[in-house]
Design an enzyme around this catalytic site. Sequence first.
Site, short mmCIF file in Angstrom:
data_model
loop_
_atom_site.label_atom_id
_atom_site.label_comp_id
_atom_site.label_asym_id
_atom_site.label_seq_id
_atom_site.Cartn_x
_atom_site.Cartn_y
_atom_site.Cartn_z
N GLY A 227 28.77 18.56 56.97
CA GLY A 227 29.45 17.91 57.61
C GLY A 227 29.79 17.91 59.67
NE ARG B 290 29.04 27.09 52.04
CZ ARG B 290 29.88 25.93 52.38
NH1 ARG B 290 30.99 25.68 51.98
NH2 ARG B 290 29.83 23.88 52.78
N GLY C 84 24.22 18.71 52.20
CA GLY C 84 23.95 19.10 50.32
C GLY C 84 22.60 19.30 49.93
CE LYS D 180 30.65 4.61 50.68
NZ LYS D 180 32.47 4.88 50.26
#
Length: 401
Positions: A381, A36, A358, A208
């Site tokens: 996200g 990053r 990820g 999920k």
Amino acid sequence: MAKLTVEDLPLEGQKVLMRVDFNVPIKDGVVGDDNRIVAALPTIKYVIDHGGRAILFSHLGRVKKEEDKPGLSMRPVAERLSNLLNKPVTFVPVTEGKQLEDAIDNMKNGDVLLVQNTRYEDVKDGEYVKRESGNDPELGKYWASLGDVFVNDAFGTAHRKHASNVGIATNKPGKAAAGYLMEKEIKFLGDAVDNPERPFVAILGGAKVSDKIGVIDNLLDKADKIIIGGGMAYTFYAAKGIKVGNSLVEKDKIDVAKQILDKAGDKLVLPIDNVVADKFNNDADTKVVEGDIDDGWMALDIGPKSVEEFENVLKDAKTVVWNGPMGVFEMPNFAKGTLEIGKFLGALTDATTIVGGGDSTAAVKELGVADKLTHISTGGGASLTYLEGKTLPGIAAISEK
């Protein structure tokens, strides 16, 4: 969406406030994975090469009590950044006050300064007050007052409304721009969702259905095919009346899965065979089954026929977005489906290929095909929120051209 970029700003002699994403793993005072930090270098270098004074803000981890602070200091990040830039980086161990203001006043053109972890502001006098993560208006105004212009290069937090991104930007009207990394994310993810070259195929994995309902719903109107893998496939199995054994199923989402199946028609592509195990363990007994999964067995990866089927769908694609693993990627014996898909994407030379999340990112890096893909998103996200078609506050707050 034509946003101001760093190249549109006057930089010579300017105090350039920059929101970067330096939320990196630190162990024993040393930065582990510096990806990053490396990703932000082009924007930082552009600012200092053009005579700007780079004042960097980033969060690191979650600060909920005073005891969290010492282990989440940005000092190791400043040291790593200094090595990467091959020049001194001034680290200021506070987030507000005279020490910070004096350090900024002493900067010369081309200097770099890193402010302490913005999340330190979430705890004041031992109390969890969330000034940073709650976008306290006074904090955003104060930080904005420290500089002349603002550059947001932290896509990873673009789906959050924080004082260090939205707060500063709203106090710099007409002077808040996107850095190179942010600009790239807006271009690739934005084009994929709003203006894809077709056929457009989305690959969605993960545990999920509930995490991806909004994404599936939004992409059903935009994609030509949506490939479903990972644990969430078995909630769709249950919705179709296929036996799932002990596989992961969100029982309260079966009706939602039925509605998605009805709406999707033949757009949704589910696994046709699965690697099943007798327990959730890398060393479990396994077998490959098609169709119904017996009681006592759980699906932990897609099978070889599914891989073949998915590759068949992907082979003519011109735009591919991939988010989420095809199986329990962290266990080597159930990582094959994810790795096979990653390898196939790396071989697609005539398509725009975008990876986010990820495990998907880890897979393409493990395979050494990361450089063969068009774009690897830096925000899991944030990229999901983008794919849902929602507004990202961090991007919305950047000034229009």
